[in-house]
Design an enzyme around this catalytic site. Structure first.
Site, PDB file in Angstrom:
ATOM      1  N   CYS A  69       0.834  -1.209   0.000  1.00  0.00           N
ATOM      2  CA  CYS A  69       0.000   0.000   0.000  1.00  0.00           C
ATOM      3  C   CYS A  69       0.863   1.252   0.000  1.00  0.00           C
ATOM      4  O   CYS A  69       1.414   1.625   1.039  1.00  0.00           O
ATOM      5  CB  CYS A  69      -0.922  -0.022   1.213  1.00  0.00           C
ATOM      6  N   CYS A 121      -0.510   4.161   2.172  1.00  0.00           N
ATOM      7  CA  CYS A 121      -0.336   3.951   3.622  1.00  0.00           C
ATOM      8  C   CYS A 121       1.117   4.191   4.037  1.00  0.00           C
ATOM      9  O   CYS A 121       1.380   4.799   5.067  1.00  0.00           O
ATOM     10  CB  CYS A 121      -0.671   2.510   4.034  1.00  0.00           C
ATOM     11  N   ASP A 122       2.053   3.672   3.245  1.00  0.00           N
ATOM     12  CA  ASP A 122       3.437   3.576   3.720  1.00  0.00           C
ATOM     13  C   ASP A 122       4.454   4.415   2.949  1.00  0.00           C
ATOM     14  O   ASP A 122       5.614   4.496   3.369  1.00  0.00           O
ATOM     15  CB  ASP A 122       3.894   2.100   3.671  1.00  0.00           C
TER      16      ASP A 122
END
Ligand code: NAP
Length: 313
Positions: free
Chosen positions: A140, A143-144
């Site tokens: 992701c 997200c990261d």
């Protein structure tokens, strides 16, 4: 009872809160069907982890996956959809009633079920992938990505996701290596053009990941050339894997008919082989991975569920 009751026979239970499930929910709720939607993780499914959705009609500048999800949710709830966090472990049908068993041990009864369980990222299955999950390995980018500010990043894959997320990751990485097992990308042409014209993205064709190495966190990839078999090393701190999706249908084996890859078989009206059970979106055999299609299929599933209710109850 978390806002739902084991004593009520619901009109429809929707499993999965991505674009397909939320659209089915909107249509069911607006048709005044008493409807529950269960989502085990984050609402939005794959778009919840997509930075920018550029090809959903009505948003000429594109829209973030997160915002689009919020809009789907708000619209469905406005018409009365009840959304709950919960993981469905098993569904069975006894006479005309469907019994939906949740991980908590609770059970919900419904006249119809719409399966919109989506798909999840496929794993590479190489040494280091599990070991370094959340320590450099990610599925992701939204997200990261920010964790890899100013350091080299690798993206694995050659489809729309790999290209789209590579572009996003150029905001952070000192360089983004796009590593693909062939020399031709599979992604849509306009994404390919963006990728090839971005100076921060370096395309590495004809290579697969042999293993992911490091001590505390990812430090390097060992790559194998798919033409010569030669091994090489590439220093990176982040590895984002986008090599396709797998349907999240394991719990449905033996309940509805699946195809050889695990996707749910339906007819063109989204009907599965079990009367009263419908499927839509990325979990359906023949899925295209497009939000617009998932939304359309969610709409059809809800309309068919309503028809089924009228005919059978
Ligand atoms: P995808 O289209 O299935 O592409 C997967 C890519 O990973 C392919 O390039 C494939 O290589 C490669 N791959 C598969 N297994 C591999 C392995 N074991 N090792 C190395 N490489 C491997 O998957 P996706 O990009 O995640 O997209 C999923 C669906 O969502 C698609 O239908 C896509 O169109 C859709 N999507 C659409 C958009 C958009 O419209 N903007 C954005 C994101 C996703 P080969 O090419 O050699 O097969």
């Amino acid at each position: 009872m978390n806002g739902f009751s084991e004593d009520i026979l619901y009109d429809c239970v929707i499993v999965g809160g991505g674009p397909a499930g939320l659209t089915a929910g909107l249509y069911c709720a607006r048709a005044k069907m008493n409807t529950l939607l269960f989502e085990k993780g984050t609402l939005g499914g794959q778009i919840a982890i997509t930075d920018l959705v550029e090809n959903y009609p009505g948003f000429p500048e594109g829209i973030s996956g997160k915002e689009l999800t919020q809009r789907f949710k708000a619209q469905a709830e406005r018409f009365g959809l009840k959304i709950h966090r919960g993981e469905v472990l098993k569904i069975e049908k006894v006479d005309k009633e469907l019994f939906i068993h949740l991980r908590t041990g609770q059970m919900v009864r419904s006249k119809t079920v719409v399966l919109a369980v989506g798909a999840s990222p496929r794993r590479l299955g190489v040494p280091g992938e599990e070991e370094f999950l959340n320590r450099g390995v990610s599925y992701c980018a939204t997200c990261d990505g920010a964790l890899f500010d100013g350091v080299p990043i690798a993206v694995i894959g050659g489809g729309d996701s790999a290209c789209q997320e590579s572009l996003f990751l150029t905001r952070f990485g000192s360089v983004v290596y796009l590593i693909h097992r062939r020399d031709q990308l599979r992604a849509q042409k306009h994404l390919q053009e963006k990728v090839f014209s971005n100076p921060k993205i370096k395309f590495i064709p004809n290579k697969v990941v042999e293993r992911i190495e490091g001590s505390q966190a990812v430090e390097r990839l060992v790559l194998r050339d798919t033409k010569t078999g030669e091994l090489s090393e590439l220093n990176v701190e982040g590895v984002f894997i986008f090599i396709g999706l797998e349907p999240s249908t394991g719990f449905l084996k033996g309940f509805v008919e699946l195809d050889e890859r695990g996707y749910i078989k339906t007819d063109e009206r989204m009907r599965t082989n079990v009367p009263g059970v419908f499927a839509c979106g990325d979990c359906r055999s023949g899925a295209t991975g497009q939000v617009a299609v998932a939304v359309g299929e969610g709409c059809i599933a809800a309309i068919e569920a309503e028809k089924y209710l009228q005919e059978e109850f």
